[in-house]
Design a protein around this motif. Sequence first.
Motif, PDB file in Angstrom:
ATOM      1  N   ALA A 278     -34.211  31.197 -46.293  1.00  0.00           N
ATOM      2  CA  ALA A 278     -33.375  31.752 -47.364  1.00  0.00           C
ATOM      3  C   ALA A 278     -33.633  31.038 -48.682  1.00  0.00           C
ATOM      4  O   ALA A 278     -33.725  31.663 -49.747  1.00  0.00           O
ATOM      5  CB  ALA A 278     -31.899  31.649 -46.979  1.00  0.00           C
TER       6      ALA A 278
ATOM      7  N   SER B 101     -28.072  32.384 -46.849  1.00  0.00           N
ATOM      8  CA  SER B 101     -27.829  32.432 -45.409  1.00  0.00           C
ATOM      9  C   SER B 101     -26.396  31.982 -45.144  1.00  0.00           C
ATOM     10  O   SER B 101     -25.732  31.438 -46.036  1.00  0.00           O
ATOM     11  CB  SER B 101     -28.822  31.530 -44.671  1.00  0.00           C
ATOM     12  OG  SER B 101     -28.791  30.213 -45.193  1.00  0.00           O
TER      13      SER B 101
ATOM     14  N   PHE C 185     -32.724  38.836 -45.302  1.00  0.00           N
ATOM     15  CA  PHE C 185     -31.332  38.399 -45.290  1.00  0.00           C
ATOM     16  C   PHE C 185     -30.354  39.518 -45.635  1.00  0.00           C
ATOM     17  O   PHE C 185     -29.206  39.272 -45.964  1.00  0.00           O
ATOM     18  CB  PHE C 185     -31.163  37.174 -46.201  1.00  0.00           C
ATOM     19  CG  PHE C 185     -31.806  35.960 -45.575  1.00  0.00           C
ATOM     20  CD1 PHE C 185     -31.113  35.204 -44.656  1.00  0.00           C
ATOM     21  CD2 PHE C 185     -33.125  35.644 -45.856  1.00  0.00           C
ATOM     22  CE1 PHE C 185     -31.719  34.131 -44.024  1.00  0.00           C
ATOM     23  CE2 PHE C 185     -33.740  34.570 -45.243  1.00  0.00           C
ATOM     24  CZ  PHE C 185     -33.025  33.807 -44.320  1.00  0.00           C
ATOM     25  N   GLU C 186     -30.816  40.752 -45.513  1.00  0.00           N
ATOM     26  CA  GLU C 186     -29.905  41.894 -45.564  1.00  0.00           C
ATOM     27  C   GLU C 186     -29.239  42.061 -44.208  1.00  0.00           C
ATOM     28  O   GLU C 186     -29.899  41.966 -43.172  1.00  0.00           O
ATOM     29  CB  GLU C 186     -30.662  43.173 -45.901  1.00  0.00           C
ATOM     30  CG  GLU C 186     -31.132  43.285 -47.337  1.00  0.00           C
ATOM     31  CD  GLU C 186     -31.808  44.612 -47.594  1.00  0.00           C
ATOM     32  OE1 GLU C 186     -31.785  45.483 -46.689  1.00  0.00           O
ATOM     33  OE2 GLU C 186     -32.378  44.776 -48.687  1.00  0.00           O
TER      34      GLU C 186
ATOM     35  N   GLY D  60     -29.181  34.967 -37.511  1.00  0.00           N
ATOM     36  CA  GLY D  60     -28.205  36.049 -37.512  1.00  0.00           C
ATOM     37  C   GLY D  60     -27.743  36.473 -36.140  1.00  0.00           C
ATOM     38  O   GLY D  60     -26.574  36.818 -35.934  1.00  0.00           O
TER      39      GLY D  60
ATOM     40  N   ASN E 134     -27.947  38.875 -40.760  1.00  0.00           N
ATOM     41  CA  ASN E 134     -29.303  38.885 -41.309  1.00  0.00           C
ATOM     42  C   ASN E 134     -30.272  39.333 -40.231  1.00  0.00           C
ATOM     43  O   ASN E 134     -29.867  39.685 -39.116  1.00  0.00           O
ATOM     44  CB  ASN E 134     -29.683  37.524 -41.919  1.00  0.00           C
ATOM     45  CG  ASN E 134     -29.721  36.400 -40.901  1.00  0.00           C
ATOM     46  OD1 ASN E 134     -30.288  36.527 -39.809  1.00  0.00           O
ATOM     47  ND2 ASN E 134     -29.122  35.264 -41.253  1.00  0.00           N
TER      48      ASN E 134
END
Length: 368
Positions: free
Chosen positions: A347, A354, A5-6, A56, A17
């Motif tokens: 997440a 998220s 989730f970076e 994402g 993400n």
Amino acid sequence: MSALFEPITLRELTIPNRVWMAPMCMYSAAAEGPDTGAATDFHLTHLASRAAGGTGLVMVEATGVLPEGRISAHDLGLWNERQQDALARVAAAIRSYGSVAAIQLAHAGRKASTLPPRLGGAPVTVADGGWQAVAPSPEPFDGHPAPHELTVEEIAGVVQAFADAARRALAAGFQVVEVHGAHGYLVHSFLSPVSNHRTDAYGGSFENRIRFALEVVEAVRAVWPQELPVFFRTSATDWLTENAEDERDGWTGEDTVRLAKELQAAGVDLLDVSTGGLVATAKIPAAPGFQVPFATAVRQATGLPTGAVGLITDPAQAEQILTDGAADVVLLGRELLRNPYWAHQAARALDARSHWPTQYGWVVGPRD
């Protein structure tokens, strides 16, 4: 912070993400009339729901750059303005939920003109309302009619069609475009010596067999904004024999690493690494994460960001792929069909956050 989730930034585009939706054909476009090839309400609901689910990047399925480039009459297309307008609704919906809107541009090559899988997937002949498939050589795919061998002039026309479709994708509001170079379709069939028996500048040597792929990428890159990324999906191996020395061994993992270096120089920003599809009888050792090592090999040899795809179903598995440095992102296919909210649930499992739709904010807990 969970690696999954970076955010990731490619060129000037930041994707929130690393849980991405892989392109998957739905065979649900209009099949006749003035809206042939246009996205429908199904596509709007199907794709927007994955964006609302926290994915994402949401990639629209293989979209034909020409009518004869579709797998079936029910495939999406992007060769006219009506198709562009229909896809603009889809792109806007994806973006409205905080996800990045991407689209895969494709030409089915010798695997074109079939029934949708739900109707059996059999080839449809010209006499039965289908169309003439095309390829680098007149070598048919399993059980299909022999394709027409493209002339050099026709090859140039296909390259231009990819560029024209990329322009329309940009006008429709997409932020990423991917060239489909995998699964036995036209670009892949130029790459592999199993399907490419040409003796001109587009066949024979490795350098000649990759020429068409590079021309397509260069044409797309030329019309795509410099601040936005271009992806390429590859079949990293034909799953024949990786180490033998004749043409029956097909395209290999080593070939993919060599191609990746050339694609990177041509302006590709991420390699979406799949496998197979060229030979119907190839034995594919499908297992969780079975394609990840091919993404890792490219990443380690070139530094080019890679996406891993293929039987990635568990949040811990996806997280491990990223923390191990095996790939930069993961793309989920069938798992996202089963569960549009996989990203939100992942997440929560990974104690990360998220991006929820603002309308759902009142139910979002401290770990979401």
